[in-house]
Design a protein around this motif. Structure first.
Motif, short mmCIF file in Angstrom:
data_model
loop_
_atom_site.label_atom_id
_atom_site.label_comp_id
_atom_site.label_asym_id
_atom_site.label_seq_id
_atom_site.Cartn_x
_atom_site.Cartn_y
_atom_site.Cartn_z
N UNK A 1 -4.45 -12.99 5.12
CA UNK A 1 -4.28 -12.08 3.98
C UNK A 1 -5.54 -11.31 3.59
N UNK A 2 -6.71 -11.79 3.98
CA UNK A 2 -7.94 -11.07 3.64
C UNK A 2 -8.05 -9.75 4.41
N UNK A 3 -7.25 -9.58 5.47
CA UNK A 3 -7.30 -8.33 6.24
C UNK A 3 -6.79 -7.13 5.45
N UNK A 4 -6.15 -7.39 4.33
CA UNK A 4 -5.71 -6.27 3.49
C UNK A 4 -6.89 -5.70 2.69
N UNK A 5 -8.00 -6.42 2.65
CA UNK A 5 -9.15 -5.98 1.87
C UNK A 5 -9.65 -4.58 2.25
N UNK A 6 -9.76 -4.23 3.55
CA UNK A 6 -10.20 -2.86 3.88
C UNK A 6 -9.22 -1.80 3.35
N UNK A 7 -7.94 -2.11 3.37
CA UNK A 7 -6.95 -1.16 2.85
C UNK A 7 -7.10 -1.07 1.33
N UNK A 8 -7.26 -2.20 0.70
CA UNK A 8 -7.44 -2.22 -0.76
C UNK A 8 -8.67 -1.40 -1.15
N UNK A 9 -9.79 -1.61 -0.46
CA UNK A 9 -11.02 -0.85 -0.75
C UNK A 9 -10.82 0.64 -0.51
N UNK A 10 -10.19 0.96 0.63
CA UNK A 10 -9.97 2.36 0.94
C UNK A 10 -9.06 3.01 -0.10
N UNK A 11 -7.98 2.35 -0.46
CA UNK A 11 -7.05 2.91 -1.44
C UNK A 11 -7.72 3.11 -2.79
N UNK A 12 -8.59 2.19 -3.18
CA UNK A 12 -9.32 2.34 -4.44
C UNK A 12 -10.21 3.57 -4.39
N UNK A 13 -10.95 3.74 -3.29
CA UNK A 13 -11.82 4.92 -3.13
C UNK A 13 -10.98 6.20 -3.10
N UNK A 14 -9.86 6.15 -2.40
CA UNK A 14 -8.99 7.32 -2.30
C UNK A 14 -8.44 7.70 -3.67
N UNK A 15 -7.96 6.71 -4.42
CA UNK A 15 -7.43 7.00 -5.75
C UNK A 15 -8.53 7.59 -6.63
N UNK A 16 -9.72 7.05 -6.57
CA UNK A 16 -10.83 7.62 -7.36
C UNK A 16 -11.09 9.07 -6.96
N UNK A 17 -11.10 9.35 -5.66
CA UNK A 17 -11.30 10.74 -5.19
C UNK A 17 -10.18 11.65 -5.67
N UNK A 18 -8.94 11.14 -5.61
CA UNK A 18 -7.80 11.95 -6.05
C UNK A 18 -7.94 12.30 -7.54
#
Length: 192
Positions: free
Chosen positions: A114-131
């Motif tokens: 389940x820790x493999x979702x961490x890169x997606x979680x980090x990316x989505x957080x950065x993406x949402x901030x950029x949006x």
């Protein structure tokens, strides 16, 4: 000019993604991946010493591919206001219209660790901030993000509760909400 040849790593990742899609993420085996990639198992293990490392790389590869497509779309919009949201909508719409399957390797990786979702979680957080930072209305950017991620999650988990037409309507509704304003076009009154 010669077409670019795939690296060993790319061949392995492509083979792993294909196999995960065909037989399901649970049945992904290193032997099958090595055969599909045209390598010995030792060759595969040289690049990815464990199945966990292979699955982790599949997740990272998925994130990198999405980001590359997103940044290309964003650049086409000259990084103007709402360009990040518009780019997300277009990348998702292109994947959806082409009926590209969500990467099964993601599910395989997450099921394995389940820790493999961490890169997606980090990316989505950065993406949402950029949006939000790039948007005229950060709340509307959040709504666009949630709509796209909701549609992607339904597809990834094979829980399509919406018809194809409903999904296209949602995506196209987002497109309209974030369409660039045409200064030469007279504005219409609400509801008209």
């Amino acid at each position: 000019m010669r077409a670019a040849t795939l690296t060993t790593k790319d061949k392995i990742l492509q083979a792993a993604a294909e196999i995960a899609m065909e037989v399901g993420p649970v049945h992904l085996s290193l032997d099958a991946v090595a055969r599909r990639a045209g390598l010995s198992k030792g060759g595969l293990l040289y690049t990815f010493p464990t199945k966990a490392k292979l699955l982790e790389a599949l997740v990272e590869h998925h994130v990198a591919e999405f980001d590359e497509s997103l940044r290309m779309q964003e650049a086409r919009r000259n990084h103007k206001v709402n360009s990040v949201v518009q780019a997300c909508i277009e990348v998702y719409r292109a994947e959806f219209v082409l009926n590209e399957p969500e990467p099964s390797g993601i599910l395989a990786a997450i099921a394995n660790d389940p820790s493999f979702i961490d890169p997606i979680r980090r990316y989505n957080k950065q993406l949402l901030d950029r949006m939000k930072e790039n948007s005229e209305d950060p709340t509307m950017a959040l709504i666009a993000f949630l709509t796209i991620e909701g549609l992607r999650s339904l597809k990834l988990l094979d829980m399509d509760t919406l018809t194809h037409e409903d999904q296209i309507a949602a995506i196209d509704g987002l497109r309209q909400l974030f369409a660039p304003c045409d200064p030469d076009k007279p504005s219409q009154p609400a509801g008209g």
